[in-house]
Write a protein that holds these residues in place. Structure first.
Motif, short mmCIF file in Angstrom:
data_model
loop_
_atom_site.label_atom_id
_atom_site.label_comp_id
_atom_site.label_asym_id
_atom_site.label_seq_id
_atom_site.Cartn_x
_atom_site.Cartn_y
_atom_site.Cartn_z
N ILE A 69 37.18 38.39 51.29
CA ILE A 69 36.53 37.44 50.38
C ILE A 69 35.19 36.99 50.96
CG2 ILE A 69 36.77 35.28 49.12
CD1 ILE A 69 38.62 37.58 48.25
N ARG A 70 35.12 36.85 52.28
CA ARG A 70 33.84 36.52 52.90
C ARG A 70 32.82 37.64 52.66
NH1 ARG A 70 37.03 34.20 57.14
NH2 ARG A 70 36.98 36.13 58.35
N ILE A 71 33.28 38.88 52.75
CA ILE A 71 32.39 40.03 52.50
C ILE A 71 31.89 40.00 51.06
CG2 ILE A 71 32.37 42.55 52.21
CD1 ILE A 71 34.24 42.65 54.69
N ALA A 72 32.78 39.68 50.12
CA ALA A 72 32.38 39.64 48.71
C ALA A 72 31.34 38.56 48.46
CB ALA A 72 33.61 39.42 47.83
N LEU A 73 31.53 37.39 49.07
CA LEU A 73 30.54 36.31 48.91
C LEU A 73 29.20 36.70 49.52
CD1 LEU A 73 32.48 32.96 49.53
CD2 LEU A 73 31.28 33.66 47.46
N ALA A 74 29.24 37.32 50.70
CA ALA A 74 27.99 37.75 51.34
C ALA A 74 27.29 38.81 50.49
CB ALA A 74 28.28 38.28 52.74
N PHE A 75 28.09 39.71 49.93
CA PHE A 75 27.55 40.76 49.05
C PHE A 75 26.83 40.12 47.87
CE2 PHE A 75 27.91 43.61 45.43
CZ PHE A 75 27.55 44.84 45.96
N ALA A 76 27.44 39.11 47.28
CA ALA A 76 26.83 38.44 46.13
C ALA A 76 25.57 37.68 46.54
CB ALA A 76 27.83 37.47 45.50
N SER A 94 41.74 45.77 44.50
CA SER A 94 41.83 46.00 43.06
C SER A 94 41.35 44.75 42.34
CB SER A 94 43.27 46.31 42.67
OG SER A 94 44.08 45.14 42.79
N LEU A 95 41.04 44.89 41.05
CA LEU A 95 40.57 43.74 40.28
C LEU A 95 41.59 42.61 40.30
CD1 LEU A 95 38.90 45.27 37.08
CD2 LEU A 95 37.80 44.03 38.95
N ARG A 96 42.86 42.94 40.11
CA ARG A 96 43.90 41.91 40.08
C ARG A 96 44.04 41.23 41.45
NH1 ARG A 96 48.38 40.93 36.85
NH2 ARG A 96 47.93 42.80 35.64
N GLN A 97 44.09 42.04 42.50
CA GLN A 97 44.21 41.46 43.85
C GLN A 97 43.01 40.59 44.17
OE1 GLN A 97 44.61 45.24 45.94
NE2 GLN A 97 46.69 44.69 46.57
N ARG A 102 42.88 37.16 42.17
CA ARG A 102 43.85 36.20 42.68
C ARG A 102 43.45 35.66 44.05
NH1 ARG A 102 49.63 39.15 41.21
NH2 ARG A 102 49.62 38.68 38.97
N ALA A 103 43.03 36.57 44.94
CA ALA A 103 42.67 36.15 46.30
C ALA A 103 41.43 35.27 46.27
CB ALA A 103 42.43 37.37 47.18
N PHE A 104 40.47 35.62 45.45
CA PHE A 104 39.22 34.85 45.39
C PHE A 104 39.50 33.43 44.91
CE2 PHE A 104 35.10 33.42 44.10
CZ PHE A 104 34.21 34.10 44.93
N ARG A 105 40.27 33.31 43.84
CA ARG A 105 40.59 31.99 43.32
C ARG A 105 41.39 31.17 44.32
NH1 ARG A 105 41.07 29.78 38.07
NH2 ARG A 105 41.46 27.56 38.34
N ARG A 106 42.32 31.82 45.00
CA ARG A 106 43.17 31.13 45.96
C ARG A 106 42.36 30.59 47.14
NH1 ARG A 106 46.33 35.00 46.84
NH2 ARG A 106 45.44 35.74 48.81
N GLU A 107 41.37 31.36 47.61
CA GLU A 107 40.65 30.98 48.82
C GLU A 107 39.40 30.15 48.57
OE1 GLU A 107 40.08 34.02 51.76
OE2 GLU A 107 41.82 35.15 51.07
N THR A 108 38.89 30.17 47.36
CA THR A 108 37.66 29.41 47.07
C THR A 108 37.86 28.33 46.03
OG1 THR A 108 36.87 30.84 45.28
CG2 THR A 108 36.29 31.47 47.54
N GLY A 109 38.95 28.41 45.27
CA GLY A 109 39.14 27.47 44.18
C GLY A 109 38.28 27.78 42.97
#
Length: 332
Positions: A209-216, A236-239, A242-249
């Motif tokens: 999730i940190r990588i995804a935020l840095a990518f953005a 995957s899109l589903r994973q 769910r993970a993004f919402r769980r870790e960032t709100g």
């Protein structure tokens, strides 16, 4: 008379109690007649220390019955002790309206009072609330949320916003506006307004999730659909969702919008670029979309924020000039 009970426990945040308490107290003063009967409750009664050590006198919850129950935020561990949870659960059965300030949402969730409901809390704790209580629909972006008789609010001063909203519901907008003026607070930040959480500074738990935020953050000027972010995180899109919402709100779409708004605000403060140029540079398709995003997050348009920032800089420059002149006068 409508009774309001404020539930506290060892380690509560005293401002989470004092802010809403003052709003309800002031309502009666402004109206010129009794409107609310206020009492501070705790599991056993007596003096209850706040997180800063200041003791607050309380009445034992016992068989107390109140129309509105407000749970103060504070240290999470002591509020979740079984005795505190049981006391709140029993109180809730005897009240028609329940509210929490800041982390008080954790106590409501532990008592099962937020199951299947939308709720908010301080943005820093939102992902923990969601992870700990998956049956709660946590929205970290809101100042306060009302869902079927249960109100939750964000950190500290948002408790005043919540209290003003309750007063408005009970006695009308004009009284709530007068209370806000008396307290010298803004009337009133809408519940849907953002908490201003700096998502650009968030540090999620997982590397992906940190990588995804840095990518953005590095590609705000490009289209950033959830598929690109999921690919960057190798999920995957589903994973990923769910993970993004769980870790960032936040949902990925909201997070990208917030990143763009924060980047645009920095450019507004740093220079005099046209609004249209800034909007394109940070990935908004047009200035109107950026304006709507700014109003949602900050309650002001980009132009208004630039004007306020400019006035602040001019005021600070005047103060510094006067200070230098004062030192020069002293030297002579």
């Amino acid at each position: 008379m409508h009774s309001v009970g404020f539930f506290v426990y060892p380690g509560h945040q005293i401002l989470d109690l004092a802010g809403p308490f003052a709003a309800f107290e002031t309502a009666a003063k402004v109206a010129g007649r009794p409107l609310y009967r206020l009492e501070v409750l705790s599991r056993a009664g007596g003096l209850v220390p706040s997180s800063g050590g200041v003791p607050v006198t309380t009445v034992a919850a016992g068989n107390a019955s109140v129309n509105t129950l407000v749970i103060s935020g504070g240290d999470i561990a002591p509020m979740l002790k079984p005795g505190e949870v049981q006391a709140v659960a029993q109180l809730a059965r005897r009240t028609s309206r329940i509210a929490s300030v800041c982390t008080g949402a954790f106590l409501l969730a532990e008592a099962g009072l937020l199951d299947g409901k939308r709720a908010t809390t301080h943005w820093r704790m939102a992902h923990q609330l969601q992870r700990s209580y998956p049956s709660v629909d946590v929205d970290a972006d809101k100042i306060f949320i009302a869902d079927r008789g249960v109100w939750t609010s964000a950190g500290v001063t948002a408790g005043i916003d919540l209290a003003l909203a309750l007063i408005e519901g009970d006695h009308g907008v004009e009284l709530a506006r007068k209370v806000a003026r008396e307290l010298v607070v803004y009337h009133r930040r809408a519940g849907g307004q953002s908490q201003y959480a700096p998502i650009s500074q968030m540090e999620p738990e997982s590397d992906r999730i940190r990588i995804a935020l840095a990518f953005a953050r590095d590609r705000l000027h490009e289209p950033l659909p959830i598929e690109r972010l999921a690919d960057a995180a190798h999920l995957s899109l589903r994973q990923f969702g769910r993970a993004f919402r769980r870790e960032t709100g936040e949902t990925p779409a909201k997070a990208v919008e917030r990143l763009r708004v924060e980047a645009a605000r920095a450019r507004l403060q740093d220079g005099s670029e046209p609004i249209e140029v800034i909007a394109q540079a940070v990935g908004f398709t047009d200035p109107e979309r950026m304006r709507r995003a700014f109003v949602k997050l900050y309650g002001m348009s980009p132009q208004a924020i630039r004007r306020v920032d400019r006035q602040r800089r001019e005021t600070n420059a005047t103060y510094h000039l006067n200070d230098r002149q004062s030192f020069a006068d002293c030297d002579t």
